[in-house]
Scaffold this motif. Structure first.
Motif, PDB file in Angstrom:
ATOM      1  N   LEU A 150       3.311  11.850  -3.291  1.00 22.04           N
ATOM      2  CA  LEU A 150       2.367  12.244  -2.344  1.00 22.04           C
ATOM      3  C   LEU A 150       3.035  13.321  -2.024  1.00 22.04           C
ATOM      4  CD1 LEU A 150      -0.836  12.240  -1.645  1.00 22.04           C
ATOM      5  CD2 LEU A 150       0.005  10.346   0.023  1.00 22.04           C
ATOM      6  N   ARG A 151       2.176  14.906  -1.384  1.00 23.06           N
ATOM      7  CA  ARG A 151       2.953  15.843  -0.514  1.00 23.06           C
ATOM      8  C   ARG A 151       2.242  15.842   0.700  1.00 23.06           C
ATOM      9  NH1 ARG A 151       6.312  20.507   0.279  1.00 23.06           N
ATOM     10  NH2 ARG A 151       5.277  21.584   2.126  1.00 23.06           N
ATOM     11  N   ILE A 152       2.192  15.738   1.629  1.00 19.12           N
ATOM     12  CA  ILE A 152       0.893  15.683   3.296  1.00 19.12           C
ATOM     13  C   ILE A 152       1.903  17.255   4.164  1.00 19.12           C
ATOM     14  CG2 ILE A 152       0.261  14.878   4.786  1.00 19.12           C
ATOM     15  CD1 ILE A 152      -0.147  12.483   3.152  1.00 19.12           C
ATOM     16  N   ALA A 206       4.375   5.252   2.513  1.00 19.27           N
ATOM     17  CA  ALA A 206       4.716   5.838   3.417  1.00 19.27           C
ATOM     18  C   ALA A 206       5.205   7.107   4.755  1.00 19.27           C
ATOM     19  CB  ALA A 206       3.427   7.577   2.481  1.00 19.27           C
ATOM     20  N   ALA A 207       4.691   5.750   5.145  1.00 18.35           N
ATOM     21  CA  ALA A 207       4.256   5.343   6.993  1.00 18.35           C
ATOM     22  C   ALA A 207       5.897   5.062   6.872  1.00 18.35           C
ATOM     23  CB  ALA A 207       3.202   4.391   7.019  1.00 18.35           C
ATOM     24  N   ALA A 246      -1.338   7.268   6.109  1.00 19.63           N
ATOM     25  CA  ALA A 246      -2.013   6.042   4.719  1.00 19.63           C
ATOM     26  C   ALA A 246      -3.973   6.203   4.862  1.00 19.63           C
ATOM     27  CB  ALA A 246      -1.675   4.671   5.706  1.00 19.63           C
ATOM     28  N   ASP A 278      -3.803   8.674   1.897  1.00 21.20           N
ATOM     29  CA  ASP A 278      -3.316   8.207  -0.100  1.00 21.20           C
ATOM     30  C   ASP A 278      -4.574   7.110  -0.628  1.00 21.20           C
ATOM     31  OD1 ASP A 278      -0.699   7.059  -1.487  1.00 21.20           O
ATOM     32  OD2 ASP A 278      -1.765   5.154  -0.714  1.00 21.20           O
ATOM     33  N   LEU A 280       1.963   7.953  -7.826  1.00 22.91           N
ATOM     34  CA  LEU A 280       3.279   8.628  -8.266  1.00 22.91           C
ATOM     35  C   LEU A 280       4.252   9.299  -7.502  1.00 22.91           C
ATOM     36  CD1 LEU A 280       2.361  10.245 -11.950  1.00 22.91           C
ATOM     37  CD2 LEU A 280       4.489   7.993 -11.223  1.00 22.91           C
ATOM     38  N   GLY A 314       2.151   9.175  10.203  1.00 23.72           N
ATOM     39  CA  GLY A 314       1.987   7.475   8.821  1.00 23.72           C
ATOM     40  C   GLY A 314       0.902   7.424   8.613  1.00 23.72           C
ATOM     41  N   HIS A 368       1.194  -1.207  -0.143  1.00 26.90           N
ATOM     42  CA  HIS A 368       0.376  -0.352  -0.442  1.00 26.90           C
ATOM     43  C   HIS A 368       1.030   1.180  -0.034  1.00 26.90           C
ATOM     44  CE1 HIS A 368      -2.936   3.108   1.005  1.00 26.90           C
ATOM     45  NE2 HIS A 368      -3.537   2.255   1.138  1.00 26.90           N
ATOM     46  N   GLY A 369       0.763   2.181  -0.729  1.00 27.40           N
ATOM     47  CA  GLY A 369       1.556   3.832  -0.431  1.00 27.40           C
ATOM     48  C   GLY A 369       1.343   4.263   0.754  1.00 27.40           C
ATOM     49  N   GLY A 370      -0.053   3.685   1.265  1.00 26.70           N
ATOM     50  CA  GLY A 370       0.440   4.562   2.573  1.00 26.70           C
ATOM     51  C   GLY A 370       0.906   3.755   3.605  1.00 26.70           C
ATOM     52  N   VAL A 371       1.389   2.920   3.089  1.00 24.95           N
ATOM     53  CA  VAL A 371       2.168   1.657   3.773  1.00 24.95           C
ATOM     54  C   VAL A 371       4.289   1.852   3.932  1.00 24.95           C
ATOM     55  CG1 VAL A 371       3.641  -0.717   4.277  1.00 24.95           C
ATOM     56  CG2 VAL A 371       1.877  -0.422   4.534  1.00 24.95           C
ATOM     57  N   PHE A 401       5.916  16.535   4.184  1.00 27.46           N
ATOM     58  CA  PHE A 401       6.652  14.867   4.158  1.00 27.46           C
ATOM     59  C   PHE A 401       6.367  14.707   2.585  1.00 27.46           C
ATOM     60  CE2 PHE A 401       5.904  10.144   4.648  1.00 27.46           C
ATOM     61  CZ  PHE A 401       6.674  10.207   4.287  1.00 27.46           C
ATOM     62  N   THR A 402       7.208  14.752   1.713  1.00 28.59           N
ATOM     63  CA  THR A 402       7.011  14.530   0.242  1.00 28.59           C
ATOM     64  C   THR A 402       7.579  12.971  -0.525  1.00 28.59           C
ATOM     65  OG1 THR A 402       7.543  16.889  -0.897  1.00 28.59           O
ATOM     66  CG2 THR A 402       7.284  15.525  -2.031  1.00 28.59           C
ATOM     67  N   VAL A 403       6.849  11.753  -0.791  1.00 26.63           N
ATOM     68  CA  VAL A 403       7.086  10.769  -1.201  1.00 26.63           C
ATOM     69  C   VAL A 403       6.858  10.529  -3.036  1.00 26.63           C
ATOM     70  CG1 VAL A 403       6.588   8.500  -0.485  1.00 26.63           C
ATOM     71  CG2 VAL A 403       5.737   9.994   0.343  1.00 26.63           C
ATOM     72  N   ASP A 404       8.167  10.475  -3.382  1.00 27.51           N
ATOM     73  CA  ASP A 404       8.037   9.612  -4.298  1.00 27.51           C
ATOM     74  C   ASP A 404       8.030   8.143  -4.694  1.00 27.51           C
ATOM     75  OD1 ASP A 404       8.514  10.758  -7.313  1.00 27.51           O
ATOM     76  OD2 ASP A 404      10.389  11.673  -7.014  1.00 27.51           O
ATOM     77  N   TYR A 405       7.100   8.058  -5.823  1.00 26.31           N
ATOM     78  CA  TYR A 405       6.803   6.644  -5.801  1.00 26.31           C
ATOM     79  C   TYR A 405       7.614   6.085  -6.860  1.00 26.31           C
ATOM     80  CZ  TYR A 405       3.547   6.731  -2.034  1.00 26.31           C
ATOM     81  OH  TYR A 405       2.542   6.813  -0.732  1.00 26.31           O
TER      82      TYR A 405
END
Lengths: 171, 143
Positions: B84-86, A67-68, B59, B62, B82, B55, A62-65, A111-115
């Motif tokens: 995500l900025r929070i 990120a976390a 989730a 997201d 692709l 987190g 999961h994208g959220g996983v 917080f920025t995530v690049d997948y």
């Protein structure tokens, strides 16, 4: 001449401090995150589990996983780096820490995530690099990979608010 | 409920991690999704205060974002995050349910753009806001 401490004393102190720090975050335990330590270098490990799946058809994490996982790695990594000296100098009391009296953790500002690619249904690893750690703010980059260290599946960039130093008023 | 909404709902309810976090779909349709996550001590980030970990909120945001893409009128067959900025504006109040409202506000042929807001029970003061880009996989044209 001062003799160096016996290695087992050093290891016990460092591993104990890390266990208390990492174990103090219930959500990290819920996801199953643990930390490997080599000297002061930490690697976060996220063992695969069915409940971490976001897309059962692929299947993928999961994208959220993801990120976390990156965020937990950033917070614990930053805390570890800033507390390391205090641990080593014995300014943090192990007995108090074991009793749950832990120093406050940094707080995420953004917080920025690049997948980069799908997280595969297997173990994942992450390391944090602290680009700046000031008195009030810190900027941390995190990289997560699975099979191949050279092919990260996600990158994170985190800004954090440092906890107040002992004796300073809270933000 | 339209077929599209039904598809999106099934998609979300089949996500193991959404179930693990106790997420519940409240509203869905026309590129907008609302998902709630009840407070749970297992998702706490700081045991001293009982505040949820960022987190867990990420989730939820997201998932709501992906759901808003899935129910967009463009009718994608799949989507993945692709980028995500929070921004975290304040700690969520311990004990309160978190609600994430996401909107897929623009799509191109292959990318969907989203905005998402997370609130606790004080809906006037958001806990976190995010923006993101998702892939948009369209159904293949029938031969």
């Amino acid at each position: 001449m001062i003799r160096p401490e016996p290695v087992q004393v050093v290891k016990a102190r460092r591993d104990g401090a890390l266990a208390w720090l990492a174990g103090s975050v219930p959500y990290a335990a819920f996801l199953g995150i643990r930390f490997d330590r080599r000297g002061d270098e930490l690697t976060a490990v996220l063992p695969f589990d069915e409940k971490l799946i976001g897309n059962p058809a692929l299947p993928a994490l999961h994208g959220g996983v993801t990120a976390a996982f990156l965020e937990v790695t950033a917070i614990i990594g930053l805390s570890w780096a800033t507390l390391w000296e205090a641990f080593e100098a014995g300014r943090l009391d192990p007995a108090k820490m074991a009793a749950g009296d832990l120093p406050p953790l940094p707080r995420t500002i953004d917080f920025t995530v690049d997948y980069l690619r799908a997280g595969l249904p297997r173990d994942a690893y992450a390391r944090a690099r602290i680009n700046r750690s000031g008195r009030r703010f810190a900027s941390v980059q995190v990289e997560a990979w699975q099979d191949n260290r050279e092919r990260p599946f996600a990158l994170g960039s985190v800004h954090l608010l440092m906890p107040p130093a002992p004796g300073e008023p809270a933000e | 409920m339209t077929d599209l909404t039904m598809t999106a709902r099934r998609f979300i309810e089949s996500i193991p991690h959404a179930r693990a976090l106790g997420m519940c779909l409240k509203e869905l349709g026309d590129g907008k999704a609302t998902i709630v996550m009840p407070y749970d001590t297992r998702f706490v980030g700081d045991p001293a205060t009982g505040v949820l970990h960022g987190g867990a909120v990420s989730a939820l945001m997201d998932t709501a974002s992906g759901a808003s893409v899935m129910c967009h009128p463009a009718a994608p067959v799949a989507t993945v995050t692709l980028d995500l900025r929070i921004d975290y504006m304040r700690p969520a109040t311990p004990g309160q349910t978190i609600t994430a409202r996401a909107e897929c506000h623009h799509v191109t042929r292959s990318v969907a753009f989203i905005r998402v807001v997370a609130t606790d029970e004080d809906e006037a003061r958001p806990v976190a806001m995010g923006t993101g880009a998702f892939t948009l996989e369209r159904a293949r044209a029938k031969p």
